[in-house]
Design an enzyme around this catalytic site. Structure first.
Site, mmCIF file in Angstrom:
data_model
loop_
_atom_site.group_PDB
_atom_site.id
_atom_site.type_symbol
_atom_site.label_atom_id
_atom_site.label_comp_id
_atom_site.label_asym_id
_atom_site.label_seq_id
_atom_site.Cartn_x
_atom_site.Cartn_y
_atom_site.Cartn_z
ATOM 1 N N HIS A 165 9.249 37.792 4.182
ATOM 2 C CA HIS A 165 10.294 37.449 3.227
ATOM 3 C C HIS A 165 11.624 37.304 3.948
ATOM 4 O O HIS A 165 11.940 38.128 4.796
ATOM 5 C CB HIS A 165 10.424 38.556 2.167
ATOM 6 N N GLY B 8 0.823 -1.212 0.000
ATOM 7 C CA GLY B 8 0.000 0.000 0.000
ATOM 8 C C GLY B 8 0.854 1.257 0.000
ATOM 9 O O GLY B 8 1.543 1.544 0.972
ATOM 10 N N ILE C 190 0.213 6.154 5.127
ATOM 11 C CA ILE C 190 1.006 5.434 6.129
ATOM 12 C C ILE C 190 2.179 4.727 5.452
ATOM 13 O O ILE C 190 3.318 4.802 5.920
ATOM 14 C CB ILE C 190 0.128 4.394 6.882
ATOM 15 N N GLY D 234 -5.239 0.950 3.974
ATOM 16 C CA GLY D 234 -6.454 1.674 4.336
ATOM 17 C C GLY D 234 -6.972 1.261 5.701
ATOM 18 O O GLY D 234 -6.442 0.333 6.324
HETATM 19 P P1 NAI Z 1 -4.527 4.937 2.279
HETATM 20 O O1 NAI Z 1 -5.939 4.814 1.887
HETATM 21 O O2 NAI Z 1 -3.883 6.264 2.394
HETATM 22 O O3 NAI Z 1 -3.616 4.083 1.275
HETATM 23 C C1 NAI Z 1 -3.823 2.708 1.043
HETATM 24 C C2 NAI Z 1 -3.181 2.328 -0.284
HETATM 25 O O4 NAI Z 1 -3.148 0.908 -0.377
HETATM 26 C C3 NAI Z 1 -3.946 2.844 -1.495
HETATM 27 O O5 NAI Z 1 -3.072 3.535 -2.339
HETATM 28 C C4 NAI Z 1 -4.472 1.566 -2.130
HETATM 29 O O6 NAI Z 1 -4.553 1.647 -3.538
HETATM 30 C C5 NAI Z 1 -3.451 0.544 -1.708
HETATM 31 N N1 NAI Z 1 -3.931 -0.856 -1.677
HETATM 32 C C6 NAI Z 1 -5.124 -1.306 -1.209
HETATM 33 N N2 NAI Z 1 -5.171 -2.664 -1.319
HETATM 34 C C7 NAI Z 1 -3.980 -3.072 -1.830
HETATM 35 C C8 NAI Z 1 -3.417 -4.337 -2.146
HETATM 36 N N3 NAI Z 1 -4.074 -5.498 -1.929
HETATM 37 N N4 NAI Z 1 -2.168 -4.385 -2.697
HETATM 38 C C9 NAI Z 1 -1.489 -3.219 -2.893
HETATM 39 N N5 NAI Z 1 -1.966 -1.997 -2.596
HETATM 40 C C10 NAI Z 1 -3.189 -1.917 -2.058
HETATM 41 O O7 NAI Z 1 -4.431 4.129 3.663
HETATM 42 P P2 NAI Z 1 -3.293 4.089 4.781
HETATM 43 O O8 NAI Z 1 -1.985 4.520 4.233
HETATM 44 O O9 NAI Z 1 -3.404 2.729 5.369
HETATM 45 O O10 NAI Z 1 -3.769 5.183 5.805
HETATM 46 C C11 NAI Z 1 -5.000 5.014 6.501
HETATM 47 C C12 NAI Z 1 -5.604 6.320 6.916
HETATM 48 O O11 NAI Z 1 -4.797 6.974 7.855
HETATM 49 C C13 NAI Z 1 -5.805 7.254 5.752
HETATM 50 O O12 NAI Z 1 -7.160 7.595 5.681
HETATM 51 C C14 NAI Z 1 -4.968 8.444 6.057
HETATM 52 O O13 NAI Z 1 -5.633 9.640 5.726
HETATM 53 C C15 NAI Z 1 -4.701 8.360 7.552
HETATM 54 N N6 NAI Z 1 -3.352 8.847 7.828
HETATM 55 C C16 NAI Z 1 -3.075 10.170 7.654
HETATM 56 C C17 NAI Z 1 -1.798 10.644 7.849
HETATM 57 C C18 NAI Z 1 -1.502 12.082 7.603
HETATM 58 O O14 NAI Z 1 -2.438 12.866 7.536
HETATM 59 N N7 NAI Z 1 -0.256 12.479 7.430
HETATM 60 C C19 NAI Z 1 -0.702 9.757 8.262
HETATM 61 C C20 NAI Z 1 -1.091 8.397 8.341
HETATM 62 C C21 NAI Z 1 -2.376 7.976 8.159
#
Ligand code: NAI
Length: 454
Positions: A440, A181, A185, A267
């Site tokens: 600036h 993914g 994260i 996700g």
């Molecule tokens: P995400 O939704 O950001 O990314 C998950 C990724 O995994 C997607 O690109 C998807 O296409 C991919 N994916 C799904 N199934 C897959 C598979 N079987 N094989 C390969 N790729 C696959 O989810 P993530 O990174 O787990 O984050 C979860 C939540 O936490 C998000 O909603 C995010 O907004 C939040 N978060 C926010 C942060 C920030 O604001 N800086 C930091 C960390 C998390």
């Protein structure tokens, strides 16, 4: 004991709502099964940023030559990094606890479930006790999605596969880390472990990284990290996890990558199982609590905020939803809007964006004008980033002459983006933005530069 408000979940949405409710004189109970602060404070935003800061210091120390600074034997001690992270978390959790106390919020450390409803209010069980609340706020957050990929469950059980929680506590740096993914994260942790020496492979199902990030920005990030040495397998779907490798399909072929550890970051899903939603007829949609723009559910007196609402899973969205909730129950009209929510990825360089991207603007039929500038238009950026590749994209609505989107890659982007949030939230006209004086030299001036290019 009858409470004016029972809050289930003590993460950013739940603790902020509890503090505000208690502060307004409502008799408030907050029930949290783990530590107050939730995922954000204990196993998400804060600990990951602590680790990423150590990586940044390490990167600067190693890469100082181009700035005329050389250092020998630069070492990162993972043990100290983790200890420091734990200290930062402890301090902030103590701060949340103190604030809840200061606002007379009662906190119960147990798993809550909704039992039903009586004439007095909603009945909630937690541990061996029952509590009654005239109003209920559900703020139970989210948990990592773990799809039924063969071998994944076993991998999690054996400790070979990790989620956002365990990856923040690795005592040893894995030689090879495979990340499933390439979202927020995945990229932040790939960034950390790459900096501290792991060989990192990211397997992403889509043909791009960073999810809904503007495509020009995610392209720059992909190039930067490929150049640094992270191996990206795009348009690749993981089909199996073995004891020491991850198997994926790409272009019709089955391939595999060896790993010492695997991060599963594909996700998150709302946490409503075992909540007892059915006991009060609470409407769920694929596990998320359905809410309106005042955070009301279909059951009068029951509200929800944060990840459990499945809107945008971000702590700052939960905060704002909590404020909307509290304002509404205190009789002040307030509605939740999602058009000016900043998003940040704390890689190095950082990515930050707000509002429409080119593709969302197109989908909505907006007639937008765009400016894309190298971040080197900012003197401070040029001074601090030798051969920096950052860009800033500005999108304006031609008809209304307002700003509708700002997307950046380059350090300090995370700290600058709120300026664009103000401009979009207040629907400022381009002519008005031109009158704002920016300090600036700062990287923030890139927004001013872009506006004057229109
Ligand atoms: P995400 O939704 O950001 O990314 C998950 C990724 O995994 C997607 O690109 C998807 O296409 C991919 N994916 C799904 N199934 C897959 C598979 N079987 N094989 C390969 N790729 C696959 O989810 P993530 O990174 O787990 O984050 C979860 C939540 O936490 C998000 O909603 C995010 O907004 C939040 N978060 C926010 C942060 C920030 O604001 N800086 C930091 C960390 C998390």
């Amino acid at each position: 004991m009858i409470y004016d408000l029972i809050v289930i979940g003590g993460g950013p949405g739940g603790y902020l709502a509890s503090e505000r409710a208690g502060g307004a004189g409502l008799k408030t109970l907050c029930i949290e099964k783990a530590n107050v602060g939730g995922v954000c404070l204990n196993e998400g935003c804060i600990p990951s940023k602590t680790l990423l800061h150590s990586a940044k210091v390490f990167d600067y120390a190693k890469g100082g030559e181009k700035y005329g600074v050389t250092a020998e034997n630069v070492v990162l001690d993972q043990g100290i990094v983790i200890k420091r992270k734990d200290k930062v978390v402890r301090t902030l959790v103590a701060g949340v606890k103190a604030k809840l106390k200061q606002n007379n919020v009662e906190v119960v450390n147990a798993t809550a479930a909704i039992k039903g409803r009586t004439a007095e209010g909603f009945v909630v069980t937690a541990g061996d006790s029952e509590y009654i609340g005239k109003r209920l706020l559900i703020a139970t957050g989210s948990v990592p999605s773990l799809p039924p990929i063969p071998g994944l469950k076993e991998g999690i059980q054996s400790g070979f596969c990790l989620t956002n929680k365990e990856i923040l506590d690795l005592k040893e740096i894995p030689e090879c880390l495979t990340v499933i993914g390439g979202g927020v994260i995945g990229l932040e942790m790939a960034s950390y472990y790459h900096s501290v020496g792991s060989k990192v492979t990211v397997i992403e199902m889509l043909d791009h990284i960073a999810g809904n990030t503007d495509s020009d920005i995610s392209d720059v990030l992909l190039k930067e990290y490929t150049k640094k040495g992270i191996d990206f397998k795009l348009s690749a779907a993981v089909v199996k996890v073995n004891a020491d490798s991850v198997v994926y399909e790409k272009d019709g072929k089955t391939e595999s990558v060896k790993a010492d550890k695997v991060l599963v970051s594909i996700g998150r899903r709302a946490q409503t199982s075992g909540l007892g939603a059915e006991n009060i007829g609470l409407e769920l949609n694929r596990g998320t609590v359905v809410v309106d723009d005042r955070m009301r559910t279909n059951v009068a007196g029951v509200y929800a905020v944060g990840d459990v609402t499945g809107k945008m899973m971000l702590a700052h969205v939960a905060y704002r939803q909590a404020e909307v909730f509290i304002n509404n129950i205190l009789g002040k009209k307030d509605v939740m809007r999602y058009n000016a929510i900043p998003s940040v990825i704390y890689t190095n360089p950082e990515v930050a964006g707000i509002g429409e991207t080119e593709s969302t603007a197109k989908a909505k039929g907006l007639d937008v004008e765009k400016v894309v500038l190298s971040m080197n238009y900012s003197g401070r950026y040029a001074a601090e980033n030798e051969r920096g590749t950052g860009i800033c994209k500005i999108l304006t609505d031609k008809k209304n002459q307002t700003l509708v989107g700002v997307h950046m890659i380059g350090n300090y982007a995370s700290e600058i983006i709120y300026g664009a949030a103000i401009m979009i939230e207040c629907e400022m006209r381009i002519e008005d933005i031109k009158e704002i004086v920016f300090p600036h030299p700062t990287v923030s001036e890139i927004i001013r530069e872009g506006i004057f290019e229109l």
